[in-house]
Design an enzyme around this catalytic site. Structure first.
Site, PDB file in Angstrom:
ATOM      1  N   HIS A 356      58.201  13.443  -7.552  1.00 59.70           N
ATOM      2  CA  HIS A 356      56.710  13.420  -8.364  1.00 59.70           C
ATOM      3  C   HIS A 356      56.078  11.864  -7.900  1.00 59.70           C
ATOM      4  CE1 HIS A 356      56.668  15.267 -12.021  1.00 59.70           C
ATOM      5  NE2 HIS A 356      58.088  15.742 -11.161  1.00 59.70           N
ATOM      6  N   LYS A 539      45.348   6.171 -18.733  1.00 57.67           N
ATOM      7  CA  LYS A 539      47.203   6.658 -17.840  1.00 57.67           C
ATOM      8  C   LYS A 539      47.418   5.369 -18.814  1.00 57.67           C
ATOM      9  CE  LYS A 539      43.757   7.612 -14.792  1.00 57.67           C
ATOM     10  NZ  LYS A 539      44.677   8.342 -14.077  1.00 57.67           N
ATOM     11  N   ARG A 540      48.725   5.607 -17.482  1.00 64.30           N
ATOM     12  CA  ARG A 540      50.206   4.167 -17.541  1.00 64.30           C
ATOM     13  C   ARG A 540      49.540   3.460 -16.944  1.00 64.30           C
ATOM     14  NH1 ARG A 540      55.394   4.533 -19.721  1.00 64.30           N
ATOM     15  NH2 ARG A 540      55.473   2.764 -18.577  1.00 64.30           N
ATOM     16  N   LYS A 545      47.060   2.473  -9.525  1.00 70.06           N
ATOM     17  CA  LYS A 545      45.321   3.747 -10.311  1.00 70.06           C
ATOM     18  C   LYS A 545      44.987   2.725 -10.231  1.00 70.06           C
ATOM     19  CE  LYS A 545      49.447   6.146 -12.979  1.00 70.06           C
ATOM     20  NZ  LYS A 545      48.954   7.244 -13.227  1.00 70.06           N
ATOM     21  N   THR A 647      47.788  14.293 -14.045  1.00 72.69           N
ATOM     22  CA  THR A 647      47.377  15.851 -14.950  1.00 72.69           C
ATOM     23  C   THR A 647      46.461  15.442 -15.953  1.00 72.69           C
ATOM     24  OG1 THR A 647      48.889  14.615 -16.096  1.00 72.69           O
ATOM     25  CG2 THR A 647      50.064  16.894 -14.632  1.00 72.69           C
ATOM     26  N   LYS A 651      43.259  17.538 -17.433  1.00 74.05           N
ATOM     27  CA  LYS A 651      42.772  17.287 -19.265  1.00 74.05           C
ATOM     28  C   LYS A 651      41.110  17.266 -19.095  1.00 74.05           C
ATOM     29  CE  LYS A 651      47.467  15.678 -20.161  1.00 74.05           C
ATOM     30  NZ  LYS A 651      48.112  14.387 -20.037  1.00 74.05           N
TER      31      LYS A 651
HETATM   32  C1  LIG Z   1      48.448  13.568 -19.400  1.00 74.18           C
HETATM   33  C2  LIG Z   1      49.083  12.103 -19.987  1.00 74.18           C
HETATM   34  C3  LIG Z   1      49.400  10.847 -18.934  1.00 74.18           C
HETATM   35  C4  LIG Z   1      49.487  11.675 -17.633  1.00 74.18           C
HETATM   36  O1  LIG Z   1      48.037  10.713 -17.122  1.00 74.18           O
HETATM   37  P1  LIG Z   1      47.396  10.240 -15.639  1.00 74.18           P
HETATM   38  O2  LIG Z   1      46.413  10.508 -15.957  1.00 74.18           O
HETATM   39  O3  LIG Z   1      47.540  11.745 -15.328  1.00 74.18           O
HETATM   40  O4  LIG Z   1      48.722   9.598 -15.273  1.00 74.18           O
HETATM   41  C5  LIG Z   1      49.789   9.963 -19.069  1.00 74.18           C
HETATM   42  N1  LIG Z   1      50.078  10.348 -21.057  1.00 74.18           N
HETATM   43  C6  LIG Z   1      49.910  10.746 -21.874  1.00 74.18           C
HETATM   44  C7  LIG Z   1      50.234  10.351 -23.312  1.00 74.18           C
HETATM   45  C8  LIG Z   1      49.382  11.843 -21.860  1.00 74.18           C
HETATM   46  O5  LIG Z   1      49.312  12.853 -22.488  1.00 74.18           O
END
Ligand SMILES: *Cc1c(COP(=O)(O)O)cnc(C)c1O
Length: 800
Positions: A356, A539-540, A545, A647, A651
């Site tokens: 990952h 995101k984190r 990022k 991901t 979404k």
């Molecule tokens: C989808 C999701 C992530 C992943 O987000 P990225 O933008 O792909 O890093 C992290 N936290 C939550 C709560 C999510 O639903």
């Protein structure tokens, strides 16, 4: 015996549902309508819904037993499952029955629903992927079990104190978890420490792993799978009565506390090795309990070890469960008395590994000393595996000592450490990255030596997300519109059908409806002006990022509006969401600075109606489901070559947000599918970024030559935002590890194109519809189908 005969069929009419709810309130919750609290109502509703899934679960288990299928076992240290109530209502067909029944009993459905706490047993993308894959496995009727740890404390709750992140414990199961089935009698014993005697490993400490499981229903099918989570308990005899009687209360429970600490807390950092023995203990605890359970399940219907790889595939979600490889060797060689070569051939055909990351610092290693002390036999087994590996390397590449050194399972300098990724590649038959670009980079950089030795082992499986959770549940209004546009809701089980929306992008009436639904979602979110563009980065927090890049853009917009409010153009609400690892100071500084900038803009009347920055705390799945439907612009701006897949990008695109992004991770595939004209691309690509990094990169030259960039950084340095965040600016000017300043101009100019595009709402809506229509590929159902055809080769078992 047909195991199904004894089951009472559960009613599907409102009356039957209400009767079951009442009966559960009396007989299982032990209370009455008159004295029931909202919590009683919530737990009773959960039981009533769970019963309907449990009945399907019993039939699933019977069908699985009967067909003795090939099983997919998913081992993951994290599951970010999200709230359970709404999903289980949908998947059990009780979405309408439940609120009606609650109301007749005198409870407010909204109040009851608010008590549903999400199990935060994961950090971010990796844990959410695990949850999405389990959902799709069940939906595709694949016999599968997920294994994980039932942490008492999940990912911390984020609060802001004066703009600074503070972490609060997340005791998600403090009231108990009505969705889980504890099975304390099914415990497994796990050993640690000790020594290697003539009879083999004699552990010095033993704990119990106590399982509980949650039901994982498929959508639009009868199948219900499970995820089995382990909790550490002291072996019963560990309570020291003698000490207790002598008044040494703390000492009397010392051993029990030590044992239970193993599943106490999820480590809130998924990107770096915390170097803590407890984490290694957690990993072995998960692996040891799960493998024994897998073997037990194999033995229900099978006797011959040679059938094990045909009946079992075990997917390792990143390197956290890699100790499963030496653990299975130990079970087969030490306990089952198989020959080493025989055992190794079984092991090598059983495991597969998903990588990952691309960040070198996120490739897990453990000190040889620590691993040898905690698991002496496993270290010995790793050495034996390494001998065979290095012999193979030497015979294939004679004289190439450097290659031998790079591929060894043991790193020698500066400290002897076990390289878990190398072990994972060596002990598996398949290794996959999580997006096309990521998988290419894995074989050309991170695992280049292994790809040269075993080219057929490497493959790609691009991530995906659950359309049920992230479209249907998160965005019911848009889902209804999609169903009416397509004439059917079959898209929820076959997301490629979304392509049928493409012609509707040219239909002005449909575009109007599309805008209306998106506006409703924004109003429901209630953050900022629903007429403004909602620009989200959720995101984190991590420097790669590049939330700091988004922040520099925000400051630039602020400067422009202060200098020239009449010419500002498009009103925006910029939304940040995300947590930083508690010890990641640079990320926490960025959070603090964002909050300070937000406050400064909020306090400036000139910005009113033009620019707003909001940062709701505690980004989690619950919050994601609220924000994503409302988002207009999706920020996917990592430095190219750093994000494995992402991901969140999927979404957001599925819900009709347009992406501004770099050519990183799955952004590349999103752009290919939605079309370059419907995606805002900027920045250096992976080769250009790598070349700039490798050269003499001087961030100050960008500062010196770009007036807007200089103004943004100068504002931070001069203390314009409550005097905070100077360290962020210094770090960008001195080092800028992730090329923020190099990409700034390209990013800001592209954002000006975004604003211009927003002015033409008809065109924007067209692009939005096309993003949804062309993102069907990013369903986790497709991801699971790819795992099945490339790695798992398991077949569905459908209930009759
Ligand atoms: C989808 C999701 C992530 C992943 O987000 P990225 O933008 O792909 O890093 C992290 N936290 C939550 C709560 C999510 O639903």
């Amino acid at each position: 015996m047909d195991l199904r005969n004894g089951l009472r069929p559960l009613g599907t009419t409102p009356d039957e549902f209400q009767r079951d709810l009442l009966s559960n309130l009396y007989y299982r919750r032990g209370t009455t309508v008159e004295s029931a609290s909202a919590q009683d109502a919530y737990e009773t509703l959960a039981l009533t819904v769970r019963d309907r899934l449990a009945e399907r679960r019993a039939r699933t288990a019977a069908a699985h037993y009967e067909s003795n299928p090939r099983w997919v076992y998913y081992l993951s240290a994290e599951y970010l499952l999200g709230p359970q109530l709404e999903q289980n209502l949908l998947y059990s067909g009780t979405t309408e029955l439940a609120p009606a029944a609650l109301k007749t009993l005198g409870f407010s459905p909204e109040e009851v629903a608010a008590l549903d706490v999400e199990p935060g047993l994961g950090n971010g993308g990796l844990g959410r992927l695990a949850a999405c894959l389990l959902d799709s496995l069940a939906t595709l009727d694949i016999p599968a079990v997920g294994y994980g740890i039932r942490y008492d404390l999940g990912i911390f709750k984020q609060e802001f104190d004066n703009g600074e992140q503070v972490e609060r414990p997340d005791d998600w199961a403090f009231q108990g978890d009505p969705w889980e089935f504890p099975a304390p009698d099914d415990w497994q014993m796990v050993g640690f420490y000790g020594f290697l005697g003539p009879e083999g490993w004699v552990p010095g400490e033993v704990v119990h792993g106590e399982p509980s499981h949650l039901l994982i229903p498929g959508y639009g099918t009868e199948t219900v799978n499970i995820v089995r989570l382990w909790r550490a308990r002291a072996a019963r005899a560990s309570f020291d009565l003698r000490r207790f009687s002598a008044g040494q209360y703390a000492e009397a429970v010392e051993e029990a506390v030590r044992a239970e600490n193993i599943s106490k807390v999820l480590y809130p950092d998924d990107s770096t090795d915390m170097g803590r023995e407890l984490r290694l203990k957690q990993q072995y605890f998960l692996v040891s309990c799960s493998l024994r359970d897998i073997v037990r399940r194999f033995r229900f219907r099978n006797a011959d070890w040679d059938d094990f790889p045909a009946k079992t595939v075990i997917q390792l979600n990143d390197t956290h469960p890699t100790l499963a490889i030496p653990e299975l060797m130990r079970l087969l060689v030490d306990e089952e008395k198989l020959e080493w070569e025989h055992a190794w051939s079984l092991v090598r055909r059983t495991f597969a590994y998903t990588c990952h990351t691309l960040l070198p610092e996120a490739l897990e290693t453990w000190p040889v000393d620590m691993l040898g002390r905690l698991l002496p036999r496993h270290l010995e087994i790793i050495y034996l595996i390494n001998e065979a590996l290095l012999a193979e390397v030497r015979s294939r590449f004679p004289g190439d000592l450097d290659r031998v050194r790079r591929m060894s399972l043991i790193q020698e300098e500066p400290q002897r450490r076990v390289r878990m990724a190398n072990l994972a590649v060596t002990g598996t038959f398949a290794v996959n990255g999580v997006a096309e670009l990521h998988s290419q980079l894995l074989t050309s950089t991170t695992f280049a030596d292994f790809a040269a030795l075993w080219p057929d082992r490497f493959t790609n499986v691009t991530n995906g997300v659950s359309p049920r959770r992230f479209v249907r549940l998160a965005n019911p209004g848009l889902s209804t519109l999609i169903t009416s546009g397509l004439g059917s809701d079959a898209w929820l089980r076959d997301l490629s059908l979304l392509s049928g929306l493409a012609p509707l992008a040219d239909d002005p009436a449909f575009r109007e409806q599309w805008r209306t639904e998106r506006r409703h979602a924004k109003e429901a979110l209630g953050l900022g002006d629903p007429g403004a563009m909602l620009d989200v980065m959720i995101k984190r927090f991590h420097e790669y990022k590049r939330q700091q890049l988004k922040l520099l853009h925000v400051i630039t917009l602020y400067h422009r509006l202060r200098d020239n409010p009449e010419r500002f153009g498009v009103p925006r609400t910029v939304l940040f969401g995300g947590k930083a690892a508690p010890a990641y100071y640079a990320a926490k500084s960025i959070i603090r600075l964002i909050n300070a900038v937000a406050a400064a803009i909020e306090a400036d009347p000139k910005a009113y109606g033009l620019l707003r920055v909001v940062f709701p705390p505690n980004y989690n799945v619950t919050l994601a489901e609220k924000i994503i439907p409302a988002a207009d612009l999706s920020e996917q701006i990592s430095m190219a070559g750093k994000e494995a897949s992402g991901t969140g990008n999927m979404k957001l695109a599925l819900n009709g947000a347009l992406t501004i992004g770099t050519l990183d991770g799955a952004n590349v595939e999103i752009r290919d599918r939605v079309g370059a004209g419907n995606f805002f691309l900027f920045g250096l690509d992976t080769p250009a970024a790598a070349a700039l990094r490798a050269s003499d990169y001087r961030p100050r030259t960008y500062y010196d030559s770009d007036d807007e960039l200089r103004a943004a950084l100068d504002a931070i340095l001069s203390g314009a935002f409550g005097g905070v965040g100077q360290e962020v600016a210094h770090s960008l000017l001195d080092r800028d590890e992730y090329l923020t300043l190099a990409d700034y101009r390209s990013y800001v100019d592209k954002q000006d194109e975004v604003a211009a595009a927003w002015e033409d709402q008809e065109h924007w809506t067209r692009m939005s519809i096309l993003n949804t229509a062309n993102s069907g590929f990013f369903s986790a159902d497709r991801t699971v189908a790819d795992y099945l055809s490339r790695i798992w080769h398991a077949s569905p078992v459908r209930l009759s």
